[in-house]
Design a protein around this motif. Structure first.
Motif, short mmCIF file in Angstrom:
data_model
loop_
_atom_site.label_atom_id
_atom_site.label_comp_id
_atom_site.label_asym_id
_atom_site.label_seq_id
_atom_site.Cartn_x
_atom_site.Cartn_y
_atom_site.Cartn_z
N GLY A 64 -32.01 38.56 -40.59
CA GLY A 64 -33.33 38.39 -39.97
C GLY A 64 -34.42 38.93 -40.87
O GLY A 64 -34.39 38.74 -42.10
N ARG A 65 -35.40 39.59 -40.25
CA ARG A 65 -36.53 40.14 -41.01
C ARG A 65 -36.64 41.66 -40.86
O ARG A 65 -37.24 42.32 -41.70
CB ARG A 65 -37.87 39.52 -40.55
N ASP A 66 -36.13 42.17 -39.74
CA ASP A 66 -36.31 43.60 -39.42
C ASP A 66 -34.96 44.27 -39.14
O ASP A 66 -34.90 45.27 -38.45
CB ASP A 66 -37.20 43.75 -38.18
N ILE A 67 -33.90 43.69 -39.67
CA ILE A 67 -32.57 44.19 -39.29
C ILE A 67 -32.32 45.57 -39.94
O ILE A 67 -31.91 46.51 -39.26
CB ILE A 67 -31.46 43.17 -39.65
N TYR A 122 -35.33 34.25 -31.89
CA TYR A 122 -36.78 34.04 -31.86
C TYR A 122 -37.09 32.55 -31.68
O TYR A 122 -38.04 32.17 -31.00
CB TYR A 122 -37.43 34.59 -33.14
N ARG A 123 -36.27 31.71 -32.28
CA ARG A 123 -36.46 30.27 -32.13
C ARG A 123 -36.19 29.83 -30.68
O ARG A 123 -36.87 28.95 -30.14
CB ARG A 123 -35.52 29.51 -33.09
N GLY A 124 -35.18 30.46 -30.05
CA GLY A 124 -34.85 30.13 -28.65
C GLY A 124 -36.01 30.47 -27.71
O GLY A 124 -36.37 29.69 -26.83
N THR A 135 -46.89 40.17 -43.03
CA THR A 135 -48.16 40.88 -42.84
C THR A 135 -48.42 41.25 -41.38
O THR A 135 -49.43 41.86 -41.07
CB THR A 135 -49.36 40.04 -43.35
N ARG A 136 -47.52 40.86 -40.46
CA ARG A 136 -47.77 41.14 -39.04
C ARG A 136 -47.69 42.65 -38.77
O ARG A 136 -47.06 43.39 -39.55
CB ARG A 136 -46.75 40.38 -38.17
N THR A 137 -48.28 43.07 -37.65
CA THR A 137 -48.29 44.49 -37.30
C THR A 137 -46.92 44.94 -36.82
O THR A 137 -46.45 46.03 -37.17
CB THR A 137 -49.31 44.73 -36.15
N ASP A 195 -27.25 35.41 -36.11
CA ASP A 195 -28.47 34.89 -36.73
C ASP A 195 -29.62 35.26 -35.79
O ASP A 195 -29.88 34.57 -34.80
CB ASP A 195 -28.27 33.37 -36.85
N SER A 196 -30.29 36.38 -36.09
CA SER A 196 -31.31 36.86 -35.14
C SER A 196 -32.51 35.91 -35.08
O SER A 196 -33.19 35.84 -34.06
CB SER A 196 -31.77 38.28 -35.50
N GLY A 197 -32.75 35.16 -36.16
CA GLY A 197 -33.86 34.19 -36.15
C GLY A 197 -33.66 33.15 -35.06
O GLY A 197 -34.63 32.65 -34.47
N VAL A 220 -41.77 40.46 -26.97
CA VAL A 220 -40.68 39.56 -27.37
C VAL A 220 -39.74 40.32 -28.30
O VAL A 220 -38.51 40.32 -28.15
CB VAL A 220 -41.23 38.28 -28.06
N ARG A 221 -40.33 41.03 -29.26
CA ARG A 221 -39.51 41.77 -30.23
C ARG A 221 -38.70 42.85 -29.53
O ARG A 221 -37.53 43.05 -29.83
CB ARG A 221 -40.37 42.39 -31.34
N GLU A 222 -39.34 43.55 -28.58
CA GLU A 222 -38.62 44.64 -27.89
C GLU A 222 -37.39 44.10 -27.16
O GLU A 222 -36.31 44.67 -27.23
CB GLU A 222 -39.56 45.35 -26.91
N VAL A 243 -42.61 29.35 -34.43
CA VAL A 243 -41.79 30.56 -34.24
C VAL A 243 -42.40 31.85 -34.81
O VAL A 243 -42.29 32.92 -34.20
CB VAL A 243 -40.34 30.34 -34.73
N SER A 244 -43.05 31.74 -35.96
CA SER A 244 -43.60 32.97 -36.56
C SER A 244 -44.64 33.62 -35.65
O SER A 244 -44.77 34.84 -35.61
CB SER A 244 -44.24 32.69 -37.91
N HIS A 245 -45.39 32.78 -34.93
CA HIS A 245 -46.43 33.31 -34.02
C HIS A 245 -45.77 34.03 -32.84
O HIS A 245 -46.21 35.10 -32.43
CB HIS A 245 -47.33 32.17 -33.54
O1 DC Z 1 -34.56 33.18 -40.05
P1 DC Z 1 -35.37 32.09 -39.35
O2 DC Z 1 -36.20 31.26 -40.27
O3 DC Z 1 -34.54 31.25 -38.43
O4 DC Z 1 -36.40 32.91 -38.42
C1 DC Z 1 -37.33 32.24 -37.60
C2 DC Z 1 -38.57 33.09 -37.44
O5 DC Z 1 -38.27 34.23 -36.65
C3 DC Z 1 -39.21 33.58 -38.73
O6 DC Z 1 -40.48 33.03 -38.89
C4 DC Z 1 -39.34 35.07 -38.57
C5 DC Z 1 -38.83 35.40 -37.21
N1 DC Z 1 -37.81 36.45 -37.22
C6 DC Z 1 -38.24 37.74 -37.05
O7 DC Z 1 -39.43 37.99 -36.95
N2 DC Z 1 -37.33 38.74 -36.98
C7 DC Z 1 -36.02 38.49 -37.11
N3 DC Z 1 -35.16 39.51 -37.04
C8 DC Z 1 -35.57 37.18 -37.32
C9 DC Z 1 -36.51 36.18 -37.38
#
Ligand code: DC
Length: 239
Positions: A136-139, A41-43, A193-195, A36-38, A115-117, A106-108
């Motif tokens: 996740g969002r970018d898998i 980001y939450r951690g 909408t993020r860059t 769960d990659s989210g 962080v993403r890298e 977390v979204s911020h």
């Molecule tokens: O899936 P989640 O709701 O637990 O994700 C938490 C936040 O992390 C969500 O706002 C988007 C971000 N996220 C991300 O940008 N990229 C990922 N691969 C996973 C989550």
């Protein structure tokens, strides 16, 4: 039923659309690892909140970059939930990272490039041998652009808010529908909408709307796609 070939399955989608539940069920059925990659980001978000690296809702990007080497994330299997719990610097934070205060920050944090890298690098290492389902969002777009199967999952915002509210209530966390829905809609907007690596449906992803599907139906449907991929892979050496 399933041959030795272990593929990579990337599941992306909006918040609370059921993708983690689906990813977990798929991984269990196939004997794959589920990540769960989210949670990662939450951690990082929880760490930033605890170390005053977010001021009035705004992340202090430079300080966060300096703190990154001190943030160690790991997943450890929890036999009672049959899921991997997230550990932040050796502390089990699985419950804490699901709380509304983390959800609203977390979204911020997830928009920050460094962080993403860091997290993408760790996620790619976890999946280097295949046999993994990551959500996740970018898998499908960034982490595993060559994944053999990509699913893009969604459901209506109202249905997602209802599901999220039920989860929180079951955990004894007080929340109301309006606030949960507003948080979801805000996160959807920031995430798409993020860059840096916005949430997108890649051209090769299969679209699944879970609004009217039970978790069992979602699993059955996804398994048909897995079987198609494995069938196609049978006679290909590069698959
Ligand atoms: O899936 P989640 O709701 O637990 O994700 C938490 C936040 O992390 C969500 O706002 C988007 C971000 N996220 C991300 O940008 N990229 C990922 N691969 C996973 C989550």
């Amino acid at each position: 039923m399933y041959p030795d070939k272990k593929i990579t399955i990337a599941i992306d989608g909006y918040s609370s659309c059921g993708k983690s539940t689906l990813a977990k069920a798929l991984a269990k059925k196939l004997g794959y690892i589920f990540i769960d990659s989210g949670a990662m980001y939450r951690g990082v978000t929880l760490y930033c909140m605890r170390h005053q690296l977010i001021l009035d809702g705004k992340p202090l990007n430079e300080k966060i970059e300096q703190a990154l080497p001190f943030i160690k994330l790991s997943f450890i299997y929890n036999a009672s939930t049959e899921k991997h719990d997230l550990y932040l610097n050796d502390e089990n934070v699985e419950e804490l990272i699901r709380m509304p205060d983390v959800a609203s920050n977390v979204s911020h944090i997830a928009t920050i490039k460094c962080v993403r890298e860091k997290l993408v690098d760790e996620q790619q290492k976890m999946g280097q041998y295949g046999g993994i389902v990551m959500d996740g969002r970018d898998i499908g777009s960034v982490v595993f652009p060559n994944a053999e199967l990509k699913l893009f999952v969604t459901a209506s915002p109202e249905i997602r808010a209802e599901r999220r509210l039920k989860e929180l209530t079951q955990k004894g966390v007080s929340a109301n529908f309006k606030t949960v829905l507003a948080n979801l809609v805000e996160r959807d907007l920031i995430d798409s909408t993020r860059t840096e690596s916005p949430l997108i449906q890649t051209k090769d992803a299969v679209f699944i709307d879970t609004s009217n599907l039970t978790p069992t139906e979602q699993l059955q449907l996804s398994l048909t796609f897995v079987n198609q991929v494995l069938e196609n892979c049978k006679d290909k050496t590069n698959c």
